[in-house]
Design an enzyme around this catalytic site. Structure first.
Site, PDB file in Angstrom:
ATOM      1  N   ASP A 105      36.940  38.236  31.445  1.00 51.24           N
ATOM      2  CA  ASP A 105      35.545  38.272  31.008  1.00 51.24           C
ATOM      3  C   ASP A 105      34.963  39.681  31.034  1.00 51.24           C
ATOM      4  O   ASP A 105      34.356  40.148  30.063  1.00 51.24           O
ATOM      5  CB  ASP A 105      34.692  37.342  31.869  1.00 51.24           C
ATOM      6  CG  ASP A 105      35.182  35.905  31.820  1.00 51.24           C
ATOM      7  OD1 ASP A 105      36.035  35.609  30.966  1.00 51.24           O
ATOM      8  OD2 ASP A 105      34.725  35.096  32.638  1.00 51.24           O
ATOM      9  N   GLY A 159      25.423  29.269  31.916  1.00 56.38           N
ATOM     10  CA  GLY A 159      26.162  28.041  32.215  1.00 56.38           C
ATOM     11  C   GLY A 159      26.867  27.475  30.995  1.00 56.38           C
ATOM     12  O   GLY A 159      27.338  26.347  31.015  1.00 56.38           O
ATOM     13  N   ALA A 160      26.940  28.256  29.914  1.00 56.42           N
ATOM     14  CA  ALA A 160      27.547  27.761  28.678  1.00 56.42           C
ATOM     15  C   ALA A 160      28.985  28.245  28.536  1.00 56.42           C
ATOM     16  O   ALA A 160      29.650  27.952  27.553  1.00 56.42           O
ATOM     17  CB  ALA A 160      26.728  28.213  27.477  1.00 56.42           C
ATOM     18  N   TYR A 187      36.905  25.828  40.012  1.00 59.60           N
ATOM     19  CA  TYR A 187      37.670  26.968  39.500  1.00 59.60           C
ATOM     20  C   TYR A 187      38.576  27.539  40.595  1.00 59.60           C
ATOM     21  O   TYR A 187      39.781  27.721  40.389  1.00 59.60           O
ATOM     22  CB  TYR A 187      36.700  28.036  38.983  1.00 59.60           C
ATOM     23  CG  TYR A 187      37.403  29.215  38.343  1.00 59.60           C
ATOM     24  CD1 TYR A 187      37.662  29.241  36.973  1.00 59.60           C
ATOM     25  CD2 TYR A 187      37.832  30.302  39.099  1.00 59.60           C
ATOM     26  CE1 TYR A 187      38.318  30.313  36.378  1.00 59.60           C
ATOM     27  CE2 TYR A 187      38.482  31.371  38.521  1.00 59.60           C
ATOM     28  CZ  TYR A 187      38.713  31.372  37.167  1.00 59.60           C
ATOM     29  OH  TYR A 187      39.373  32.425  36.582  1.00 59.60           O
ATOM     30  N   GLU A 229      33.031  40.374  41.867  1.00 57.22           N
ATOM     31  CA  GLU A 229      32.926  38.911  41.705  1.00 57.22           C
ATOM     32  C   GLU A 229      33.734  38.182  42.791  1.00 57.22           C
ATOM     33  O   GLU A 229      33.296  37.183  43.335  1.00 57.22           O
ATOM     34  CB  GLU A 229      33.426  38.536  40.305  1.00 57.22           C
ATOM     35  CG  GLU A 229      33.509  37.062  40.055  1.00 57.22           C
ATOM     36  CD  GLU A 229      32.428  36.509  39.131  1.00 57.22           C
ATOM     37  OE1 GLU A 229      31.824  37.285  38.366  1.00 57.22           O
ATOM     38  OE2 GLU A 229      32.189  35.289  39.185  1.00 57.22           O
ATOM     39  N   GLU A 237      43.673  30.163  27.984  1.00 55.04           N
ATOM     40  CA  GLU A 237      42.655  29.749  28.970  1.00 55.04           C
ATOM     41  C   GLU A 237      43.301  29.516  30.330  1.00 55.04           C
ATOM     42  O   GLU A 237      44.374  28.905  30.423  1.00 55.04           O
ATOM     43  CB  GLU A 237      41.976  28.473  28.461  1.00 55.04           C
ATOM     44  CG  GLU A 237      40.509  28.398  28.761  1.00 55.04           C
ATOM     45  CD  GLU A 237      39.677  29.474  28.084  1.00 55.04           C
ATOM     46  OE1 GLU A 237      39.532  30.570  28.660  1.00 55.04           O
ATOM     47  OE2 GLU A 237      39.142  29.204  26.987  1.00 55.04           O
ATOM     48  N   HIS A 238      42.640  30.007  31.359  1.00 56.52           N
ATOM     49  CA  HIS A 238      43.124  29.888  32.741  1.00 56.52           C
ATOM     50  C   HIS A 238      44.497  30.526  32.927  1.00 56.52           C
ATOM     51  O   HIS A 238      45.265  30.088  33.780  1.00 56.52           O
ATOM     52  CB  HIS A 238      43.169  28.413  33.194  1.00 56.52           C
ATOM     53  CG  HIS A 238      41.807  27.909  33.599  1.00 56.52           C
ATOM     54  ND1 HIS A 238      41.291  28.104  34.855  1.00 56.52           N
ATOM     55  CD2 HIS A 238      40.860  27.249  32.904  1.00 56.52           C
ATOM     56  CE1 HIS A 238      40.088  27.564  34.921  1.00 56.52           C
ATOM     57  NE2 HIS A 238      39.792  27.053  33.739  1.00 56.52           N
ATOM     58  N   SER A 241      27.933  34.998  31.237  1.00 58.91           N
ATOM     59  CA  SER A 241      26.724  35.763  31.527  1.00 58.91           C
ATOM     60  C   SER A 241      26.877  36.546  32.827  1.00 58.91           C
ATOM     61  O   SER A 241      26.356  37.658  32.954  1.00 58.91           O
ATOM     62  CB  SER A 241      25.508  34.837  31.592  1.00 58.91           C
ATOM     63  OG  SER A 241      25.783  33.710  32.382  1.00 58.91           O
TER      64      SER A 241
HETATM   65  C1  GLA Z   1      36.330  32.031  33.596  1.00 60.96           C
HETATM   66  C2  GLA Z   1      36.907  33.182  34.417  1.00 60.96           C
HETATM   67  C3  GLA Z   1      38.012  33.899  33.634  1.00 60.96           C
HETATM   68  C4  GLA Z   1      39.048  32.922  33.087  1.00 60.96           C
HETATM   69  C5  GLA Z   1      38.375  31.742  32.398  1.00 60.96           C
HETATM   70  C6  GLA Z   1      39.353  30.676  32.021  1.00 60.96           C
HETATM   71  O1  GLA Z   1      35.644  32.496  32.474  1.00 60.96           O
HETATM   72  O2  GLA Z   1      35.912  34.105  34.764  1.00 60.96           O
HETATM   73  O3  GLA Z   1      38.613  34.889  34.434  1.00 60.96           O
HETATM   74  O4  GLA Z   1      39.916  32.512  34.096  1.00 60.96           O
HETATM   75  O5  GLA Z   1      37.364  31.148  33.203  1.00 60.96           O
HETATM   76  O6  GLA Z   1      40.248  31.134  31.082  1.00 60.96           O
END
Ligand code: GLA
Length: 387
Positions: free
Chosen positions: A169, A119-120, A219, A157, A33-34, A124
Protein backbone atom coordinates in the site's frame (compact mmCIF):
# COMPACT_ATOMS: atom_id res chain seq x y z
CA UNK A 1 -14.77 15.29 1.03
CA UNK A 2 -12.04 17.91 0.80
CA UNK A 3 -10.22 19.65 -2.04
CA UNK A 4 -6.63 20.96 -1.74
CA UNK A 5 -8.00 24.52 -1.75
CA UNK A 6 -10.24 23.75 1.21
CA UNK A 7 -7.43 22.05 3.09
CA UNK A 8 -5.24 25.11 2.61
CA UNK A 9 -8.03 27.51 3.57
CA UNK A 10 -8.74 25.54 6.75
CA UNK A 11 -5.05 25.50 7.57
CA UNK A 12 -4.82 29.29 7.17
CA UNK A 13 -7.80 29.77 9.44
CA UNK A 14 -6.27 27.56 12.11
CA UNK A 15 -2.53 28.28 11.88
CA UNK A 16 -1.99 31.25 9.52
CA UNK A 17 0.14 31.59 6.37
CA UNK A 18 3.22 29.73 5.18
CA UNK A 19 2.04 26.15 4.57
CA UNK A 20 3.21 23.86 1.78
CA UNK A 21 0.68 21.41 0.35
CA UNK A 22 1.28 17.72 -0.39
CA UNK A 23 -0.91 15.01 -1.88
CA UNK A 24 -0.79 11.32 -1.10
CA UNK A 25 -2.98 8.92 -3.12
CA UNK A 26 -4.92 5.79 -2.22
CA UNK A 27 -4.39 2.65 -4.27
CA UNK A 28 -6.17 -0.16 -6.02
CA UNK A 29 -4.71 -3.61 -6.50
CA UNK A 30 -5.41 -5.41 -9.76
CA UNK A 31 -4.13 -8.78 -8.58
CA UNK A 32 -1.77 -10.36 -6.05
CA UNK A 33 -3.82 -10.23 -2.85
CA UNK A 34 -2.39 -11.17 0.55
CA UNK A 35 0.90 -12.13 -1.01
CA UNK A 36 2.94 -8.98 -0.34
CA UNK A 37 3.85 -10.25 3.14
CA UNK A 38 4.32 -13.74 1.71
CA UNK A 39 7.14 -12.99 -0.73
CA UNK A 40 4.90 -12.63 -3.76
CA UNK A 41 4.29 -10.10 -6.52
CA UNK A 42 1.51 -7.52 -6.57
CA UNK A 43 -0.08 -5.35 -9.28
CA UNK A 44 -1.22 -2.13 -7.56
CA UNK A 45 -1.82 1.36 -8.99
CA UNK A 46 -2.09 4.72 -7.23
CA UNK A 47 -5.41 6.43 -7.89
CA UNK A 48 -6.51 10.04 -8.30
CA UNK A 49 -8.18 10.10 -4.87
CA UNK A 50 -6.24 10.66 -1.68
CA UNK A 51 -5.31 12.99 1.14
CA UNK A 52 -4.02 16.56 0.96
CA UNK A 53 -1.76 17.89 3.71
CA UNK A 54 -1.12 21.57 4.48
CA UNK A 55 1.97 21.66 6.66
CA UNK A 56 4.64 24.07 7.95
CA UNK A 57 7.38 24.08 10.60
CA UNK A 58 6.43 25.95 13.79
CA UNK A 59 9.85 26.25 15.49
CA UNK A 60 8.70 24.44 18.63
CA UNK A 61 8.98 20.86 19.85
CA UNK A 62 5.30 20.21 19.25
CA UNK A 63 3.52 18.58 16.31
CA UNK A 64 -0.07 19.82 15.94
CA UNK A 65 -2.43 17.70 13.84
CA UNK A 66 -5.90 18.49 12.55
CA UNK A 67 -7.93 15.81 10.73
CA UNK A 68 -10.39 18.02 8.85
CA UNK A 69 -12.62 15.19 7.59
CA UNK A 70 -13.58 14.13 11.09
CA UNK A 71 -13.01 17.48 12.82
CA UNK A 72 -10.55 16.12 15.33
CA UNK A 73 -7.20 17.47 16.45
CA UNK A 74 -4.39 16.68 18.84
CA UNK A 75 -0.87 17.80 19.71
CA UNK A 76 2.18 15.85 20.71
CA UNK A 77 5.54 16.79 22.18
CA UNK A 78 8.14 15.25 19.87
CA UNK A 79 10.13 14.02 22.88
CA UNK A 80 7.11 12.14 24.21
CA UNK A 81 5.75 10.16 21.27
CA UNK A 82 3.82 7.18 22.61
CA UNK A 83 1.18 4.84 21.27
CA UNK A 84 -2.41 6.09 21.54
CA UNK A 85 -5.57 4.87 19.81
CA UNK A 86 -7.33 5.31 16.44
CA UNK A 87 -5.92 7.52 13.68
CA UNK A 88 -3.41 9.18 16.04
CA UNK A 89 -1.29 6.04 15.77
CA UNK A 90 -0.82 6.39 12.01
CA UNK A 91 0.86 9.78 12.36
CA UNK A 92 2.54 9.05 15.71
CA UNK A 93 4.05 5.87 14.26
CA UNK A 94 5.81 7.93 11.59
CA UNK A 95 7.21 10.39 14.17
CA UNK A 96 8.34 7.51 16.33
CA UNK A 97 10.14 5.54 13.61
CA UNK A 98 11.81 8.62 12.10
CA UNK A 99 13.22 9.59 15.48
CA UNK A 100 14.15 5.99 16.32
CA UNK A 101 16.21 6.01 13.13
CA UNK A 102 17.86 9.28 14.29
CA UNK A 103 16.29 11.52 11.67
CA UNK A 104 16.00 15.00 13.16
CA UNK A 105 12.60 16.62 12.88
CA UNK A 106 11.27 19.73 14.61
CA UNK A 107 7.76 20.86 15.50
CA UNK A 108 5.18 21.52 12.79
CA UNK A 109 1.51 22.24 12.16
CA UNK A 110 -0.31 19.82 9.88
CA UNK A 111 -3.91 19.87 8.68
CA UNK A 112 -5.13 17.15 6.34
CA UNK A 113 -8.30 16.08 4.57
CA UNK A 114 -9.20 14.27 1.39
CA UNK A 115 -11.63 12.45 -0.82
CA UNK A 116 -10.71 8.85 -0.08
CA UNK A 117 -13.54 6.76 1.33
CA UNK A 118 -12.38 5.19 4.60
CA UNK A 119 -12.76 1.50 5.39
CA UNK A 120 -13.28 0.83 1.68
CA UNK A 121 -9.96 -0.94 1.18
CA UNK A 122 -8.36 1.93 -0.75
CA UNK A 123 -5.55 2.32 1.79
CA UNK A 124 -6.42 5.57 3.48
CA UNK A 125 -4.07 4.69 6.35
CA UNK A 126 -1.09 4.05 4.07
CA UNK A 127 -1.87 7.31 2.23
CA UNK A 128 -1.77 9.12 5.57
CA UNK A 129 1.53 7.55 6.60
CA UNK A 130 3.17 7.96 3.19
CA UNK A 131 1.99 11.57 2.88
CA UNK A 132 3.28 12.55 6.31
CA UNK A 133 6.71 10.96 5.89
CA UNK A 134 7.01 12.54 2.42
CA UNK A 135 6.09 16.00 3.74
CA UNK A 136 8.49 15.73 6.71
CA UNK A 137 11.25 14.57 4.37
CA UNK A 138 10.76 17.81 2.41
CA UNK A 139 10.31 20.11 5.41
CA UNK A 140 13.34 18.85 7.32
CA UNK A 141 15.54 17.83 4.34
CA UNK A 142 15.89 14.23 5.58
CA UNK A 143 17.22 12.94 2.25
CA UNK A 144 15.02 9.83 2.14
CA UNK A 145 14.32 7.94 -1.07
CA UNK A 146 10.75 6.89 -1.87
CA UNK A 147 11.66 3.28 -1.12
CA UNK A 148 13.04 4.27 2.30
CA UNK A 149 9.86 6.24 2.98
CA UNK A 150 7.72 3.21 2.11
CA UNK A 151 9.75 1.03 4.47
CA UNK A 152 9.47 3.62 7.25
CA UNK A 153 5.69 3.83 6.74
CA UNK A 154 5.43 0.03 6.90
CA UNK A 155 7.50 -0.11 10.09
CA UNK A 156 5.35 2.65 11.57
CA UNK A 157 2.21 0.65 10.79
CA UNK A 158 3.67 -2.47 12.39
CA UNK A 159 4.79 -0.58 15.50
CA UNK A 160 1.89 1.72 16.32
CA UNK A 161 -1.49 0.68 14.83
CA UNK A 162 -0.02 -2.83 15.03
CA UNK A 163 -1.08 -4.26 11.65
CA UNK A 164 1.52 -6.64 10.25
CA UNK A 165 0.90 -5.33 6.76
CA UNK A 166 3.00 -5.94 3.68
CA UNK A 167 4.73 -3.19 1.71
CA UNK A 168 2.18 -2.90 -1.13
CA UNK A 169 0.00 0.00 0.00
CA UNK A 170 2.64 2.53 0.99
CA UNK A 171 4.87 1.53 -1.90
CA UNK A 172 2.06 2.03 -4.42
CA UNK A 173 1.05 5.34 -2.87
CA UNK A 174 4.63 6.65 -3.07
CA UNK A 175 5.56 5.23 -6.50
CA UNK A 176 2.32 5.54 -8.50
CA UNK A 177 2.41 6.64 -12.12
CA UNK A 178 -0.65 7.87 -13.95
CA UNK A 179 -1.89 5.47 -16.61
CA UNK A 180 0.01 2.54 -15.12
CA UNK A 181 -0.09 -0.16 -12.54
CA UNK A 182 3.15 -1.65 -11.28
CA UNK A 183 4.41 -5.20 -11.02
CA UNK A 184 6.16 -5.06 -7.65
CA UNK A 185 8.44 -7.82 -6.44
CA UNK A 186 7.77 -7.73 -2.70
CA UNK A 187 11.12 -9.31 -1.86
CA UNK A 188 13.58 -7.23 -3.89
CA UNK A 189 11.26 -4.20 -4.13
CA UNK A 190 12.11 -3.98 -7.82
CA UNK A 191 9.18 -2.83 -9.89
CA UNK A 192 8.11 -2.33 -13.45
CA UNK A 193 5.33 -0.03 -14.64
CA UNK A 194 2.73 -1.72 -16.82
CA UNK A 195 0.56 0.64 -18.90
CA UNK A 196 -3.18 0.32 -18.37
CA UNK A 197 -4.17 1.59 -21.75
CA UNK A 198 -7.11 -0.43 -22.89
CA UNK A 199 -9.89 1.23 -24.86
CA UNK A 200 -12.31 -1.65 -24.47
CA UNK A 201 -12.52 -2.23 -20.72
CA UNK A 202 -12.46 -0.17 -17.58
CA UNK A 203 -11.91 -0.83 -13.91
CA UNK A 204 -14.78 -0.07 -11.59
CA UNK A 205 -14.91 -0.37 -7.80
CA UNK A 206 -18.13 -1.27 -6.04
CA UNK A 207 -18.07 -0.46 -2.34
CA UNK A 208 -20.04 -3.02 -0.32
CA UNK A 209 -20.16 -0.43 2.49
CA UNK A 210 -19.19 -3.19 4.88
CA UNK A 211 -16.53 -1.21 6.64
CA UNK A 212 -13.34 -3.06 7.46
CA UNK A 213 -10.47 -2.17 9.76
CA UNK A 214 -7.19 -4.01 9.40
CA UNK A 215 -6.68 -3.43 13.10
CA UNK A 216 -9.71 -5.65 13.85
CA UNK A 217 -7.56 -8.78 14.04
CA UNK A 218 -8.55 -10.91 11.03
CA UNK A 219 -5.64 -9.60 8.97
CA UNK A 220 -2.97 -10.29 11.60
CA UNK A 221 -4.49 -13.70 12.15
CA UNK A 222 -3.91 -14.57 8.47
CA UNK A 223 -0.37 -13.25 8.74
CA UNK A 224 0.30 -15.53 11.71
CA UNK A 225 -1.24 -18.55 9.95
CA UNK A 226 0.87 -17.90 6.86
CA UNK A 227 4.07 -17.65 8.94
CA UNK A 228 3.15 -20.85 10.74
CA UNK A 229 2.73 -22.63 7.39
CA UNK A 230 6.02 -21.23 6.13
CA UNK A 231 7.91 -22.41 9.20
CA UNK A 232 6.73 -25.98 8.54
CA UNK A 233 8.19 -25.88 5.03
CA UNK A 234 11.38 -24.49 6.53
CA UNK A 235 11.70 -27.59 8.69
CA UNK A 236 11.78 -29.59 5.45
CA UNK A 237 14.19 -27.27 3.69
CA UNK A 238 16.11 -24.60 5.62
CA UNK A 239 16.89 -22.67 2.45
CA UNK A 240 13.25 -21.62 2.09
CA UNK A 241 12.95 -17.99 3.21
CA UNK A 242 9.53 -17.14 1.77
CA UNK A 243 6.58 -18.68 -0.08
CA UNK A 244 8.28 -17.67 -3.33
CA UNK A 245 10.33 -20.84 -2.98
CA UNK A 246 7.32 -23.09 -2.31
CA UNK A 247 5.29 -24.44 -5.21
CA UNK A 248 1.67 -25.59 -5.12
CA UNK A 249 2.97 -29.14 -5.74
CA UNK A 250 5.16 -28.94 -2.64
CA UNK A 251 2.16 -27.74 -0.59
CA UNK A 252 0.24 -30.81 -1.76
CA UNK A 253 3.18 -33.12 -1.15
CA UNK A 254 3.55 -32.01 2.46
CA UNK A 255 -0.11 -31.35 3.17
CA UNK A 256 -0.06 -34.12 5.82
CA UNK A 257 2.07 -31.80 7.97
CA UNK A 258 -0.51 -29.03 7.81
CA UNK A 259 -3.85 -28.54 9.51
CA UNK A 260 -6.84 -28.30 7.19
CA UNK A 261 -6.81 -24.53 7.55
CA UNK A 262 -3.04 -24.32 7.18
CA UNK A 263 -3.28 -26.35 3.99
CA UNK A 264 -5.92 -24.00 2.53
CA UNK A 265 -3.91 -20.88 3.41
CA UNK A 266 -0.67 -22.22 1.91
CA UNK A 267 -2.43 -23.44 -1.21
CA UNK A 268 -3.97 -20.02 -1.78
CA UNK A 269 -0.65 -18.21 -1.29
CA UNK A 270 1.30 -20.38 -3.72
CA UNK A 271 -1.49 -20.27 -6.30
CA UNK A 272 -1.81 -16.49 -6.03
CA UNK A 273 1.93 -15.92 -6.45
CA UNK A 274 1.82 -18.00 -9.63
CA UNK A 275 -1.40 -16.28 -10.77
CA UNK A 276 0.11 -12.81 -10.40
CA UNK A 277 3.01 -13.70 -12.70
CA UNK A 278 0.47 -14.96 -15.24
CA UNK A 279 -1.67 -11.84 -14.80
CA UNK A 280 1.30 -9.57 -15.53
CA UNK A 281 1.88 -11.51 -18.77
CA UNK A 282 -1.79 -10.99 -19.70
CA UNK A 283 -1.45 -7.24 -19.11
CA UNK A 284 1.69 -7.09 -21.22
CA UNK A 285 -0.08 -8.98 -24.02
CA UNK A 286 -3.21 -6.82 -23.63
CA UNK A 287 -5.16 -10.03 -22.97
CA UNK A 288 -7.85 -8.55 -20.75
CA UNK A 289 -10.17 -11.55 -21.08
CA UNK A 290 -7.39 -13.76 -19.70
CA UNK A 291 -6.72 -11.22 -16.96
CA UNK A 292 -10.40 -11.12 -16.00
CA UNK A 293 -10.54 -14.91 -15.63
CA UNK A 294 -7.64 -14.73 -13.19
CA UNK A 295 -9.51 -12.09 -11.16
CA UNK A 296 -12.44 -14.51 -10.72
CA UNK A 297 -10.00 -17.26 -9.70
CA UNK A 298 -8.39 -15.00 -7.11
CA UNK A 299 -11.78 -14.28 -5.59
CA UNK A 300 -12.54 -17.98 -5.39
CA UNK A 301 -9.28 -18.48 -3.50
CA UNK A 302 -9.79 -15.52 -1.18
CA UNK A 303 -13.27 -16.80 -0.39
CA UNK A 304 -12.73 -20.54 -0.07
CA UNK A 305 -9.07 -20.95 0.84
CA UNK A 306 -7.79 -17.77 2.49
CA UNK A 307 -11.26 -17.02 3.89
CA UNK A 308 -11.04 -13.24 4.00
CA UNK A 309 -14.19 -12.45 2.06
CA UNK A 310 -17.73 -11.92 3.41
CA UNK A 311 -21.20 -12.71 2.09
CA UNK A 312 -21.72 -9.16 0.78
CA UNK A 313 -18.52 -9.25 -1.30
CA UNK A 314 -19.31 -12.76 -2.55
CA UNK A 315 -22.75 -11.59 -3.61
CA UNK A 316 -21.28 -8.66 -5.57
CA UNK A 317 -18.84 -10.98 -7.35
CA UNK A 318 -21.55 -13.58 -8.09
CA UNK A 319 -23.75 -10.89 -9.62
CA UNK A 320 -20.82 -9.65 -11.68
CA UNK A 321 -20.10 -13.15 -12.91
CA UNK A 322 -23.64 -13.53 -14.21
CA UNK A 323 -23.17 -10.43 -16.32
CA UNK A 324 -21.53 -11.13 -19.66
CA UNK A 325 -19.97 -7.66 -19.77
CA UNK A 326 -18.11 -7.99 -16.49
CA UNK A 327 -15.08 -9.97 -17.59
CA UNK A 328 -13.43 -10.04 -14.16
CA UNK A 329 -14.39 -9.31 -10.56
CA UNK A 330 -13.02 -9.97 -7.10
CA UNK A 331 -12.81 -8.55 -3.60
CA UNK A 332 -9.87 -6.18 -3.24
CA UNK A 333 -7.46 -5.44 -0.39
CA UNK A 334 -7.32 -6.90 3.09
CA UNK A 335 -10.89 -8.23 2.93
CA UNK A 336 -13.73 -8.70 5.43
CA UNK A 337 -15.48 -5.79 3.68
CA UNK A 338 -14.57 -2.90 1.40
CA UNK A 339 -14.77 -2.95 -2.40
CA UNK A 340 -14.87 -5.35 -5.29
CA UNK A 341 -12.78 -4.45 -8.32
CA UNK A 342 -14.48 -5.18 -11.65
CA UNK A 343 -13.26 -5.22 -15.21
CA UNK A 344 -16.17 -4.14 -17.42
CA UNK A 345 -16.71 -3.57 -21.13
CA UNK A 346 -16.57 0.20 -21.50
CA UNK A 347 -19.79 1.08 -23.27
CA UNK A 348 -21.72 -1.48 -21.19
CA UNK A 349 -20.50 -0.17 -17.87
CA UNK A 350 -23.56 1.75 -16.71
CA UNK A 351 -26.01 -1.07 -17.44
CA UNK A 352 -23.79 -3.69 -15.78
CA UNK A 353 -23.19 -1.59 -12.68
CA UNK A 354 -26.89 -0.72 -12.35
CA UNK A 355 -27.76 -4.43 -12.46
CA UNK A 356 -25.24 -5.38 -9.77
CA UNK A 357 -26.01 -2.42 -7.54
CA UNK A 358 -29.77 -2.85 -7.64
CA UNK A 359 -29.63 -6.58 -6.83
CA UNK A 360 -27.30 -5.80 -3.93
CA UNK A 361 -29.62 -3.11 -2.68
CA UNK A 362 -32.65 -5.37 -2.81
CA UNK A 363 -30.92 -8.16 -0.86
CA UNK A 364 -28.86 -6.17 1.66
CA UNK A 365 -30.76 -2.88 1.82
CA UNK A 366 -27.48 -1.02 1.31
CA UNK A 367 -26.75 1.27 -1.62
CA UNK A 368 -23.17 0.60 -2.69
CA UNK A 369 -20.94 3.43 -3.88
CA UNK A 370 -19.36 3.09 -7.30
CA UNK A 371 -16.01 4.57 -8.37
CA UNK A 372 -14.56 4.36 -11.87
CA UNK A 373 -10.83 3.90 -11.30
CA UNK A 374 -8.62 6.72 -12.54
CA UNK A 375 -4.96 5.99 -11.93
CA UNK A 376 -2.74 8.80 -10.68
CA UNK A 377 0.81 9.80 -9.77
CA UNK A 378 2.43 8.98 -6.44
CA UNK A 379 2.84 11.18 -3.35
CA UNK A 380 3.99 14.68 -4.32
CA UNK A 381 4.04 18.36 -3.46
CA UNK A 382 1.16 20.39 -4.90
CA UNK A 383 2.58 23.61 -6.30
CA UNK A 384 0.96 27.04 -5.90
CA UNK A 385 -0.16 27.25 -9.50
CA UNK A 386 -2.16 24.02 -9.06
CA UNK A 387 -4.04 25.45 -6.08
C1 GLA B 1 -3.91 -4.63 3.09
C2 GLA B 1 -2.45 -4.58 3.53
C3 GLA B 1 -1.52 -4.92 2.36
C4 GLA B 1 -1.94 -6.22 1.67
C5 GLA B 1 -3.43 -6.23 1.39
C6 GLA B 1 -3.90 -7.57 0.89
O1 GLA B 1 -4.21 -3.62 2.17
O2 GLA B 1 -2.12 -3.31 4.02
O3 GLA B 1 -0.19 -4.98 2.79
O4 GLA B 1 -1.54 -7.32 2.42
O5 GLA B 1 -4.21 -5.90 2.53
O6 GLA B 1 -3.34 -7.86 -0.33
Amino acid sequence: MYSPQQVLANYRQQFGEGARVFFSPGRVNLLGEHVDYNGGFVLPAAIDKGIWFAIAVNNTNTANFVASDIEESFSVNLHEVRKQTGWHNYVLGILYILQKKRYIIGGFNCLFGGNLPQGAGLSSSAALEAGLVFALNELFALGLSRQQMALIAQEAEHSFPGTKCGIMDMFASLHGKRGNCMMLDCISLEYEYLPLANDEYELVLINSKVSHQLTDGGYNNRYDEAMEGLSLFQTVNKKITSFRAVSTEVVEQFSYMLSDEGHKRCLYITQEIERTREAAQCLKANDMIGFGKLMYQTHKGLKGLYEVSCSELDFLVDQAKMNYDVIGSRMMGGGFGGCTINLITKNKRDAAVTDIVSSYESVYGIQPEVYVVETGDGTREVMNDEL
